[in-house]
Motif scaffolding. Structure first.
Motif, PDB file in Angstrom:
ATOM      1  N   ARG A 141       0.834  -1.208   0.000  1.00 21.62           N
ATOM      2  CA  ARG A 141       0.000   0.000   0.000  1.00 21.62           C
ATOM      3  C   ARG A 141       0.861   1.248   0.000  1.00 21.62           C
ATOM      4  NH1 ARG A 141      -2.758   1.266   4.218  1.00 21.62           N
ATOM      5  NH2 ARG A 141      -1.942  -0.265   5.686  1.00 21.62           N
ATOM      6  N   ALA A 142       1.920   1.235   0.779  1.00 21.17           N
ATOM      7  CA  ALA A 142       2.772   2.413   0.887  1.00 21.17           C
ATOM      8  C   ALA A 142       3.480   2.716  -0.429  1.00 21.17           C
ATOM      9  CB  ALA A 142       3.790   2.209   2.003  1.00 21.17           C
ATOM     10  N   HIS A 153       1.343   4.637  -2.781  1.00 19.93           N
ATOM     11  CA  HIS A 153       0.803   5.935  -2.361  1.00 19.93           C
ATOM     12  C   HIS A 153       1.520   7.064  -3.093  1.00 19.93           C
ATOM     13  CE1 HIS A 153      -0.860   9.106   0.137  1.00 19.93           C
ATOM     14  NE2 HIS A 153      -1.642   8.206   0.717  1.00 19.93           N
ATOM     15  N   ASP A 174       1.941  10.221  -2.272  1.00 25.13           N
ATOM     16  CA  ASP A 174       2.639  11.169  -1.392  1.00 25.13           C
ATOM     17  C   ASP A 174       3.788  10.443  -0.698  1.00 25.13           C
ATOM     18  OD1 ASP A 174       3.526  12.745   0.747  1.00 25.13           O
ATOM     19  OD2 ASP A 174       1.547  13.611   1.088  1.00 25.13           O
ATOM     20  N   GLU A 232       3.651  10.410   3.160  1.00 27.95           N
ATOM     21  CA  GLU A 232       2.572   9.558   3.649  1.00 27.95           C
ATOM     22  C   GLU A 232       2.948   8.088   3.482  1.00 27.95           C
ATOM     23  OE1 GLU A 232      -1.079   8.394   5.324  1.00 27.95           O
ATOM     24  OE2 GLU A 232       0.118  10.241   5.405  1.00 27.95           O
ATOM     25  N   ALA A 233       3.635   7.758   2.394  1.00 24.86           N
ATOM     26  CA  ALA A 233       4.096   6.381   2.194  1.00 24.86           C
ATOM     27  C   ALA A 233       5.015   5.967   3.341  1.00 24.86           C
ATOM     28  CB  ALA A 233       4.815   6.260   0.857  1.00 24.86           C
ATOM     29  N   LEU A 235       3.070   5.544   6.674  1.00 23.66           N
ATOM     30  CA  LEU A 235       2.303   4.312   6.748  1.00 23.66           C
ATOM     31  C   LEU A 235       3.129   3.150   7.318  1.00 23.66           C
ATOM     32  CD1 LEU A 235       0.391   4.396   3.326  1.00 23.66           C
ATOM     33  CD2 LEU A 235      -0.632   4.506   5.616  1.00 23.66           C
ATOM     34  N   ARG A 272      10.232   3.539  -1.741  1.00 18.80           N
ATOM     35  CA  ARG A 272       9.285   4.549  -1.265  1.00 18.80           C
ATOM     36  C   ARG A 272       8.820   4.291   0.165  1.00 18.80           C
ATOM     37  NH1 ARG A 272       7.494   8.093  -4.874  1.00 18.80           N
ATOM     38  NH2 ARG A 272       5.492   8.409  -3.822  1.00 18.80           N
ATOM     39  N   THR A 273       9.182   3.149   0.724  1.00 21.35           N
ATOM     40  CA  THR A 273       8.813   2.881   2.106  1.00 21.35           C
ATOM     41  C   THR A 273       9.862   3.386   3.095  1.00 21.35           C
ATOM     42  OG1 THR A 273       9.708   0.646   1.813  1.00 21.35           O
ATOM     43  CG2 THR A 273       7.323   0.932   1.574  1.00 21.35           C
TER      44      THR A 273
END
Length: 419
Positions: free
Chosen positions: A32-33, A36, A38, A41-42, A45, A228-229
């Motif tokens: 999910r992250a 995302h 943003d 926000e990623a 999360l 991105r995480t």
């Protein structure tokens, strides 16, 4: 037998516990992250996953037990990182950067600094504790040890002796974790800075611990195509004041950089191995079931079978190279500049080729985002660029050791040192 690749019972348990964490806790959130739009926000999360990693002892397992850490060897840490990276390579980077920030405090910090920051990092009640590591700058710092004051690190920290502070000006670009979960800063960020405006990279550099909420520091998130995480930011100092008791490795910042990236070399290498293994696992399952419109699965075709054999062999070879480098560093703390650099460059680049070959096996379906190979391809591009980029720093560090007479063809096979 002196050469032994067999894992202990404890190491096997650690490996499979990390695999369960990766598949059951990390995977659903990371997927999910990553999607995302943003980047902050990623990263945010991932905080619940991080908190569970802290509770499991993964976030500071590399620190000594005397400071509350797990007392794990570098080899032990590699076992965990491979399992996590087979699912998502961004999140383990958060843990790696914790180490890049905290290990120099262990090596160069005062006992007061160690007691304050290492014990806080390992405090089970402080589950969100995050450490950042800031070396890179927008203008480039691959030549951090340039003999000219105009080269290398340009974030300056002027000593205001009257007030017992250092005053920071400049900009760090790409530091991981440094913005913190809410962009008010990590709990502590270790920044390599120039404490002598008139000297070159040897003797001019030091490290300083910038605490969360320090005035005069701004954070802007970098929107990256992969990993991105985890979080990368631009960290800007505008007259930020840091107490002088937060400085360490005065005049030895170049040595700190070298030792830090020596420690991280096999970790980044095994991260690439983990990612490639994840791609291989998917590809092998695909080849065993997908027929391509024929009457048998494609693994029955020689071309596919031969390519899968080569893929598996490269992963095995890279894994054991990373284990060797980590084992060497466990036996010879502070050594391994050449071996660590060679290990990181070889594994990161060869594993990128593995992911590309996995895509060749799967074919055009590899481009479909409902399958994981598109993401693995994006993520694989990171490994040769981050952690002291291969062309910028890692090869240069290994090459530098070769110019002396201490490194020979038998140095590492004979467990020799360069001193």
């Amino acid at each position: 037998m002196a050469v032994d690749f067999e894992l202990t019972a404890q190491q096997r348990a650690l490996k499979y516990a990390a695999r369960e964490f990766a598949r059951e806790v990390l995977r659903p959130v990371a997927e999910r992250a990553d999607a995302h739009p943003d980047p902050q926000e990623a990263f945010r999360l991932m905080k619940p996953v991080y908190e569970q990693a802290v509770a499991s002892g993964l976030s500071t397992m590399f620190l000594p037990r005397e400071y509350g850490g797990g007392g794990a060897s570098t080899v032990d840490f590699l076992l965990v990182v491979e399992e996590l990276c087979a699912v998502d390579p961004g999140f383990p980077t958060v843990l790696l950067v914790n180490g890049l920030a905290l290990m120099p405090i262990l090596w160069w910090g005062t006992e007061i600094q160690r007691d304050r920051w290492l014990r806080r990092a390992t405090d089970p009640a402080d589950v969100g504790f995050l450490a950042g590591f800031a070396v890179s700058e927008r203008g480039g710092t691959a030549n951090f040890d340039d003999p000219s004051p105009r080269g290398g690190i340009q974030v300056v920290a002027d000593h205001d002796r009257a007030n017992g502070e250092y005053v920071l000006h400049g900009e760090k670009h790409w530091p991981c974790n440094a913005g913190g979960w809410d962009l008010r800063g990590a709990d502590v960020t270790l920044c390599v800075v120039r404490t002598d405006r008139n000297a070159g990279g040897t003797g001019a550099l030091s490290a300083i611990l910038v605490e969360r909420g320090t005035d005069g520091v701004d954070y802007e998130v970098i929107d990256t195509m992969a990993h991105r995480t985890c979080q990368n930011v631009t960290m800007t100092f505008r007259g930020a004041r840091v107490p002088e008791e937060n400085v360490l490795a005065v005049g030895e910042g170049d040595l700190l950089i070298n030792r830090s990236f020596t420690w991280s070399g096999p970790i980044a290498a095994i991260a690439a191995v983990g990612l490639a293994r994840g791609a291989y696992e998917f590809t092998l399952d695909w080849a065993r079931t997908y027929t391509g419109g024929g009457s048998v699965p494609i693994i029955a075709h020689q071309a596919v079978g031969y390519l899968l054999t080569d893929i598996a062999a490269r992963i095995e070879a890279a894994r054991y190279f990373a284990w060797k480098a980590a084992h060497y560093m466990d036996r010879h703390p502070g050594e391994g500049q050449a071996l660590g650099g060679m290990n990181k460059t070889y594994c990161s680049e060869s594993m990128q080729g593995v992911v590309n070959d996995c895509m060749r096996v799967v074919g055009v379906n590899a481009l479909d985002r409902k399958f994981p190979l598109a993401r693995y391809y994006r993520e694989a591009a990171v490994f040769s660029l981050y952690d002291a980029g291969n062309l910028g720093m890692q090869r240069r560090r290994a090459w530098g050791e070769m110019t002396g007479r201490g490194l020979g063809p038998d140095t590492f096979v004979d467990d020799g040192t360069l001193r």
